[in-house]
Design a protein around this motif. Structure first.
Motif, PDB file in Angstrom:
ATOM      1  N   MET A   1       0.847  -1.168   0.000  1.00  0.00           N
ATOM      2  CA  MET A   1       0.000   0.000   0.000  1.00  0.00           C
ATOM      3  C   MET A   1       0.900   1.241   0.000  1.00  0.00           C
ATOM      4  O   MET A   1       1.908   1.282   0.685  1.00  0.00           O
ATOM      5  N   GLN A   2       0.520   2.239  -0.749  1.00  0.00           N
ATOM      6  CA  GLN A   2       1.282   3.479  -0.868  1.00  0.00           C
ATOM      7  C   GLN A   2       0.600   4.602  -0.084  1.00  0.00           C
ATOM      8  O   GLN A   2      -0.612   4.787  -0.195  1.00  0.00           O
ATOM      9  N   PHE A   3       1.393   5.325   0.693  1.00  0.00           N
ATOM     10  CA  PHE A   3       0.923   6.463   1.474  1.00  0.00           C
ATOM     11  C   PHE A   3       1.876   7.620   1.266  1.00  0.00           C
ATOM     12  O   PHE A   3       3.033   7.421   0.923  1.00  0.00           O
ATOM     13  N   THR A   4       1.387   8.805   1.555  1.00  0.00           N
ATOM     14  CA  THR A   4       2.274   9.949   1.691  1.00  0.00           C
ATOM     15  C   THR A   4       2.356  10.226   3.182  1.00  0.00           C
ATOM     16  O   THR A   4       1.336  10.420   3.845  1.00  0.00           O
ATOM     17  N   VAL A   5       3.571  10.191   3.715  1.00  0.00           N
ATOM     18  CA  VAL A   5       3.804  10.436   5.137  1.00  0.00           C
ATOM     19  C   VAL A   5       4.758  11.603   5.257  1.00  0.00           C
ATOM     20  O   VAL A   5       5.898  11.524   4.784  1.00  0.00           O
ATOM     21  N   VAL A  22      -0.812   1.292  11.023  1.00  0.00           N
ATOM     22  CA  VAL A  22       0.134   2.037  10.186  1.00  0.00           C
ATOM     23  C   VAL A  22       1.112   2.819  11.056  1.00  0.00           C
ATOM     24  O   VAL A  22       2.325   2.799  10.822  1.00  0.00           O
ATOM     25  N   ILE A  23       0.609   3.488  12.073  1.00  0.00           N
ATOM     26  CA  ILE A  23       1.463   4.265  12.974  1.00  0.00           C
ATOM     27  C   ILE A  23       2.483   3.349  13.643  1.00  0.00           C
ATOM     28  O   ILE A  23       3.667   3.685  13.742  1.00  0.00           O
ATOM     29  N   GLN A  24       2.038   2.175  14.053  1.00  0.00           N
ATOM     30  CA  GLN A  24       2.948   1.208  14.677  1.00  0.00           C
ATOM     31  C   GLN A  24       3.989   0.720  13.672  1.00  0.00           C
ATOM     32  O   GLN A  24       5.169   0.631  13.992  1.00  0.00           O
ATOM     33  N   GLN A  25       3.578   0.418  12.441  1.00  0.00           N
ATOM     34  CA  GLN A  25       4.518  -0.032  11.413  1.00  0.00           C
ATOM     35  C   GLN A  25       5.572   1.024  11.116  1.00  0.00           C
ATOM     36  O   GLN A  25       6.711   0.690  10.806  1.00  0.00           O
ATOM     37  N   LEU A  32       3.220   9.588  21.756  1.00  0.00           N
ATOM     38  CA  LEU A  32       4.163  10.668  21.481  1.00  0.00           C
ATOM     39  C   LEU A  32       3.973  11.301  20.108  1.00  0.00           C
ATOM     40  O   LEU A  32       4.864  12.000  19.628  1.00  0.00           O
ATOM     41  N   VAL A  33       2.824  11.050  19.469  1.00  0.00           N
ATOM     42  CA  VAL A  33       2.594  11.642  18.152  1.00  0.00           C
ATOM     43  C   VAL A  33       1.205  12.267  18.062  1.00  0.00           C
ATOM     44  O   VAL A  33       0.280  11.876  18.777  1.00  0.00           O
ATOM     45  N   VAL A  34       1.107  13.226  17.171  1.00  0.00           N
ATOM     46  CA  VAL A  34      -0.169  13.801  16.752  1.00  0.00           C
ATOM     47  C   VAL A  34      -0.294  13.446  15.276  1.00  0.00           C
ATOM     48  O   VAL A  34       0.668  13.592  14.514  1.00  0.00           O
ATOM     49  N   GLU A  59       0.198  13.193   8.090  1.00  0.00           N
ATOM     50  CA  GLU A  59       1.205  14.082   8.655  1.00  0.00           C
ATOM     51  C   GLU A  59       1.344  13.649  10.105  1.00  0.00           C
ATOM     52  O   GLU A  59       0.354  13.618  10.846  1.00  0.00           O
ATOM     53  N   ILE A  60       2.549  13.268  10.493  1.00  0.00           N
ATOM     54  CA  ILE A  60       2.786  12.772  11.841  1.00  0.00           C
ATOM     55  C   ILE A  60       3.811  13.676  12.504  1.00  0.00           C
ATOM     56  O   ILE A  60       4.915  13.856  11.989  1.00  0.00           O
TER      57      ILE A  60
END
Length: 68
Positions: A1-5, A22-25, A32-34, A59-60
């Motif tokens: 799967m393709q994402f923009t991060v 996804v956040i864990q991967q 600690l993230v927004v 956006e992380i």
């Protein structure tokens, strides 16, 4: 799967179908993230229910503590 991060194209394991996965991967600690998902800031309580799709934009922002 393709994402923009954070403005960069990323490929992730397609078994990650929820935002929390996804956040864990990506190696982020959930406390600690927004996360902004496709333009909306989502609280961590919503991550498990949020299905992700090919082409989504994340956006992380990592929270960094400090002081003197």
């Amino acid at each position: 799967m393709q994402f923009t991060v954070n403005g960069e194209q990323r490929s992730l394991d397609p078994s990650a179908t929820r935002l929390d996965q996804v956040i864990q991967q990506l190696g982020h600690h959930p406390r600690l993230v927004v996360v902004e998902y496709n333009g909306l800031i989502l609280t961590p309580e919503l991550w498990e229910a949020q299905q992700v799709q090919d082409g989504d934009n994340l956006e992380i922002v990592t929270i960094v503590g400090g002081g003197s």
